[in-house]
Design a protein around this motif. Structure first.
Motif, PDB file in Angstrom:
ATOM      1  N   LEU A  71       0.806  -1.219   0.000  1.00 42.98           N
ATOM      2  CA  LEU A  71       0.000   0.000   0.000  1.00 42.98           C
ATOM      3  C   LEU A  71       0.842   1.273   0.000  1.00 42.98           C
ATOM      4  CD1 LEU A  71      -2.717  -1.113   2.589  1.00 42.98           C
ATOM      5  CD2 LEU A  71      -2.828  -1.200   0.098  1.00 42.98           C
ATOM      6  N   ASP A 106       5.597   5.580 -10.804  1.00 38.46           N
ATOM      7  CA  ASP A 106       5.559   7.038 -10.760  1.00 38.46           C
ATOM      8  C   ASP A 106       6.964   7.581 -11.022  1.00 38.46           C
ATOM      9  OD1 ASP A 106       4.994   9.677 -10.297  1.00 38.46           O
ATOM     10  OD2 ASP A 106       4.823   9.472  -8.121  1.00 38.46           O
ATOM     11  N   PRO A 132       1.729   1.689  -5.031  1.00 38.79           N
ATOM     12  CA  PRO A 132       1.145   2.700  -5.916  1.00 38.79           C
ATOM     13  C   PRO A 132       2.169   3.634  -6.565  1.00 38.79           C
ATOM     14  CG  PRO A 132      -0.060   2.585  -3.845  1.00 38.79           C
ATOM     15  CD  PRO A 132       1.168   1.749  -3.682  1.00 38.79           C
ATOM     16  N   HIS A 133       3.378   3.686  -6.039  1.00 36.17           N
ATOM     17  CA  HIS A 133       4.396   4.604  -6.558  1.00 36.17           C
ATOM     18  C   HIS A 133       5.441   3.912  -7.444  1.00 36.17           C
ATOM     19  CE1 HIS A 133       2.800   7.729  -3.984  1.00 36.17           C
ATOM     20  NE2 HIS A 133       2.767   6.840  -3.017  1.00 36.17           N
TER      21      HIS A 133
END
Length: 145
Positions: free
Chosen positions: A95, A103, A99-100
């Protein structure tokens, strides 16, 4: 059989602790740019575990080591705590870092060819958390009266 299983769970816990320590200095997120040497206009294109989490992974490793010692002595709350520590580390990886992973941040503003992927540190912290969870949960199941 129980002794062999206890040995496996001990090894799993110790390996999980070691992997968390290694993940601290390993690259969690790696940004690559086609045709460059890995650095972009003075911006570092790799993010380590300590860059992402500071000393948190080492603290979880030390906590895991203490809880493993207690769990091996038969302290059920320590066994549950070890499993919970593994679960928290897994959540941090999935979590917090997950998500990164793709990025590219400011690098993509400078280079269209910028791509971001998981580095070895992401896998080390994920596997470390999973091994702590297995060790704690396994010791709990093994200690069932």
């Amino acid at each position: 059989m129980t002794l062999l299983l206890r040995g496996f769970l001990t090894f799993s816990g110790l390996a999980g602790v070691l992997l968390l320590v290694l993940a601290t200095s390993a690259t969690v997120i790696r940004i690559s740019i086609e045709g460059t040497s890995g650095r972009a206009a003075g911006i570092d294109t790799s993010v380590s575990g300590s860059d992402r989490h500071g000393p948190l992974l080492v603290m979880f490793a030390l906590l895991g080591l203490l809880l493993l010692a207690g769990g091996l002595r038969g302290v059920r709350p320590a066994m549950a705590g070890l499993a919970a520590t593994g679960l928290v580390v897994l959540a941090l990886a999935v979590l917090g870092d997950g998500p990164h992973l793709h990025d590219t941040g400011i690098v993509s503003q400078l280079y269209d060819e910028a791509r971001s992927n998981a580095g070895a540190g992401f896998y080390l912290e994920s596997l470390g958390g999973a091994l702590l969870l297995i060790a704690g949960g396994g010791l709990l199941l093994l200690d069932v009266p």
